[in-house]
Design a protein around this motif. Structure first.
Motif, PDB file in Angstrom:
ATOM      1  N   TRP A 108       0.845  -1.187   0.000  1.00  0.00           N
ATOM      2  CA  TRP A 108       0.000   0.000   0.000  1.00  0.00           C
ATOM      3  C   TRP A 108       0.884   1.241   0.000  1.00  0.00           C
ATOM      4  O   TRP A 108       2.001   1.217   0.515  1.00  0.00           O
ATOM      5  CB  TRP A 108      -0.857   0.064   1.255  1.00  0.00           C
ATOM      6  CG  TRP A 108      -1.928  -0.953   1.411  1.00  0.00           C
ATOM      7  CD1 TRP A 108      -1.947  -2.232   0.914  1.00  0.00           C
ATOM      8  CD2 TRP A 108      -3.130  -0.810   2.154  1.00  0.00           C
ATOM      9  NE1 TRP A 108      -3.094  -2.872   1.317  1.00  0.00           N
ATOM     10  CE2 TRP A 108      -3.839  -2.019   2.076  1.00  0.00           C
ATOM     11  CE3 TRP A 108      -3.677   0.232   2.893  1.00  0.00           C
ATOM     12  CZ2 TRP A 108      -5.062  -2.216   2.689  1.00  0.00           C
ATOM     13  CZ3 TRP A 108      -4.901   0.040   3.514  1.00  0.00           C
ATOM     14  CH2 TRP A 108      -5.587  -1.170   3.408  1.00  0.00           C
ATOM     15  N   LEU A 112      -2.487   6.002   1.398  1.00  0.00           N
ATOM     16  CA  LEU A 112      -3.670   5.143   1.465  1.00  0.00           C
ATOM     17  C   LEU A 112      -3.799   4.524   2.845  1.00  0.00           C
ATOM     18  O   LEU A 112      -4.890   4.491   3.417  1.00  0.00           O
ATOM     19  CB  LEU A 112      -3.616   4.042   0.403  1.00  0.00           C
ATOM     20  CG  LEU A 112      -4.704   2.964   0.503  1.00  0.00           C
ATOM     21  CD1 LEU A 112      -6.102   3.569   0.436  1.00  0.00           C
ATOM     22  CD2 LEU A 112      -4.516   1.916  -0.578  1.00  0.00           C
ATOM     23  N   GLU A 129     -14.789  -0.549  -0.605  1.00  0.00           N
ATOM     24  CA  GLU A 129     -13.820  -0.171  -1.648  1.00  0.00           C
ATOM     25  C   GLU A 129     -13.887   1.331  -1.919  1.00  0.00           C
ATOM     26  O   GLU A 129     -12.859   1.998  -2.034  1.00  0.00           O
ATOM     27  CB  GLU A 129     -14.097  -0.969  -2.929  1.00  0.00           C
ATOM     28  CG  GLU A 129     -13.017  -0.797  -3.975  1.00  0.00           C
ATOM     29  CD  GLU A 129     -11.642  -1.279  -3.531  1.00  0.00           C
ATOM     30  OE1 GLU A 129     -10.643  -0.603  -3.867  1.00  0.00           O
ATOM     31  OE2 GLU A 129     -11.551  -2.313  -2.851  1.00  0.00           O
ATOM     32  N   ARG A 130     -15.075   1.875  -2.021  1.00  0.00           N
ATOM     33  CA  ARG A 130     -15.231   3.324  -2.263  1.00  0.00           C
ATOM     34  C   ARG A 130     -14.680   4.123  -1.077  1.00  0.00           C
ATOM     35  O   ARG A 130     -14.036   5.156  -1.266  1.00  0.00           O
ATOM     36  CB  ARG A 130     -16.703   3.667  -2.501  1.00  0.00           C
ATOM     37  CG  ARG A 130     -17.000   5.144  -2.615  1.00  0.00           C
ATOM     38  CD  ARG A 130     -16.366   5.779  -3.833  1.00  0.00           C
ATOM     39  NE  ARG A 130     -16.730   7.197  -3.883  1.00  0.00           N
ATOM     40  CZ  ARG A 130     -15.970   8.128  -4.397  1.00  0.00           C
ATOM     41  NH1 ARG A 130     -14.812   7.815  -4.927  1.00  0.00           N
ATOM     42  NH2 ARG A 130     -16.357   9.377  -4.397  1.00  0.00           N
ATOM     43  N   GLU A 131     -14.918   3.644   0.125  1.00  0.00           N
ATOM     44  CA  GLU A 131     -14.407   4.342   1.313  1.00  0.00           C
ATOM     45  C   GLU A 131     -12.879   4.293   1.372  1.00  0.00           C
ATOM     46  O   GLU A 131     -12.240   5.228   1.846  1.00  0.00           O
ATOM     47  CB  GLU A 131     -15.034   3.766   2.582  1.00  0.00           C
ATOM     48  CG  GLU A 131     -16.511   4.100   2.688  1.00  0.00           C
ATOM     49  CD  GLU A 131     -17.269   3.251   3.699  1.00  0.00           C
ATOM     50  OE1 GLU A 131     -18.427   3.604   3.988  1.00  0.00           O
ATOM     51  OE2 GLU A 131     -16.723   2.234   4.180  1.00  0.00           O
ATOM     52  N   PHE A 132     -12.279   3.216   0.861  1.00  0.00           N
ATOM     53  CA  PHE A 132     -10.826   3.164   0.762  1.00  0.00           C
ATOM     54  C   PHE A 132     -10.334   4.240  -0.203  1.00  0.00           C
ATOM     55  O   PHE A 132      -9.300   4.867   0.027  1.00  0.00           O
ATOM     56  CB  PHE A 132     -10.332   1.790   0.297  1.00  0.00           C
ATOM     57  CG  PHE A 132     -10.141   0.801   1.415  1.00  0.00           C
ATOM     58  CD1 PHE A 132      -9.254   1.057   2.452  1.00  0.00           C
ATOM     59  CD2 PHE A 132     -10.835  -0.396   1.419  1.00  0.00           C
ATOM     60  CE1 PHE A 132      -9.059   0.140   3.479  1.00  0.00           C
ATOM     61  CE2 PHE A 132     -10.650  -1.325   2.440  1.00  0.00           C
ATOM     62  CZ  PHE A 132      -9.770  -1.052   3.470  1.00  0.00           C
ATOM     63  N   GLN A 133     -11.073   4.477  -1.285  1.00  0.00           N
ATOM     64  CA  GLN A 133     -10.712   5.532  -2.231  1.00  0.00           C
ATOM     65  C   GLN A 133     -10.781   6.897  -1.559  1.00  0.00           C
ATOM     66  O   GLN A 133      -9.908   7.743  -1.763  1.00  0.00           O
ATOM     67  CB  GLN A 133     -11.617   5.497  -3.457  1.00  0.00           C
ATOM     68  CG  GLN A 133     -11.419   4.275  -4.324  1.00  0.00           C
ATOM     69  CD  GLN A 133     -12.477   4.159  -5.414  1.00  0.00           C
ATOM     70  OE1 GLN A 133     -13.333   5.022  -5.572  1.00  0.00           O
ATOM     71  NE2 GLN A 133     -12.411   3.079  -6.179  1.00  0.00           N
ATOM     72  N   VAL A 134     -11.811   7.097  -0.757  1.00  0.00           N
ATOM     73  CA  VAL A 134     -11.928   8.342   0.013  1.00  0.00           C
ATOM     74  C   VAL A 134     -10.750   8.440   0.978  1.00  0.00           C
ATOM     75  O   VAL A 134     -10.142   9.504   1.133  1.00  0.00           O
ATOM     76  CB  VAL A 134     -13.278   8.407   0.762  1.00  0.00           C
ATOM     77  CG1 VAL A 134     -13.342   9.636   1.652  1.00  0.00           C
ATOM     78  CG2 VAL A 134     -14.446   8.383  -0.222  1.00  0.00           C
ATOM     79  N   ALA A 136      -7.779   7.250   0.595  1.00  0.00           N
ATOM     80  CA  ALA A 136      -6.569   7.626  -0.148  1.00  0.00           C
ATOM     81  C   ALA A 136      -6.511   9.132  -0.332  1.00  0.00           C
ATOM     82  O   ALA A 136      -5.448   9.750  -0.193  1.00  0.00           O
ATOM     83  CB  ALA A 136      -6.535   6.904  -1.491  1.00  0.00           C
ATOM     84  N   ALA A 137      -7.657   9.743  -0.617  1.00  0.00           N
ATOM     85  CA  ALA A 137      -7.704  11.205  -0.774  1.00  0.00           C
ATOM     86  C   ALA A 137      -7.410  11.897   0.556  1.00  0.00           C
ATOM     87  O   ALA A 137      -6.688  12.898   0.604  1.00  0.00           O
ATOM     88  CB  ALA A 137      -9.068  11.636  -1.309  1.00  0.00           C
TER      89      ALA A 137
END
Length: 152
Positions: A108, A112, A129-134, A136-137
């Protein structure tokens, strides 16, 4: 003695910058990621975990600047400052590091991993998965906003 005082002052500055980064980031993040609105039910929770993640980000970045023989004293300064700020502050900081280290070994990015730690804690469960993208931001934002905080 002077060196310890200087480290504590730097740790206090990092904490102050971390609080600002956490508090000031919430509204823009909510605007960009509306799904956060369901997870951030109390701003105090965001402020706590965001601040710890911001401080952690600053210290990950500062690690390159701190001579090896000063790492222990630096960590003690950070511990004192975080525990004075919140009685669970340093424990959360240690938890962040315990969460991040194995994920870095798994490939990772550090951003992230830090952001995922925030998401996991504000959600209280494994992020989607979407919350992991958030996440990362969030992690990237903290790394950018905390760059140079230790040397300031």
């Amino acid at each position: 003695m002077f060196a310890n005082s200087k480290r504590r002052k730097r740790a206090k500055n990092v904490l102050a910058m971390g609080e600002i980064a956490a508090v000031s980031s919430l509204t823009p993040l909510l605007n960009q990621f509306p799904e956060l609105d369901e997870l951030v039910t109390e701003t105090a929770t965001w402020d706590f975990f965001g601040t710890v993640a911001a401080v952690g980000s600053a210290m990950y970045l500062a690690h390159k600047e701190i001579p090896q023989d000063q790492v222990r004293a630096t960590e003690r300064a950070v511990a004192k400052v975080l525990n004075k700020w919140d009685h669970q502050g340093y424990q959360a900081y240690l938890d962040l590091h315990q969460f991040v280290a194995p994920r870095i070994e798994q490939g990772w990015t550090i951003e992230l991993a830090v952001g995922a730690w925030v998401m996991w804690n504000i959600k209280g469960a494994k992020p989607t998965e979407r919350e992991f993208q958030v996440g990362a931001a969030i992690g990237s934002m903290f790394f950018v906003s905390m760059a140079g905080a230790w040397s300031s």
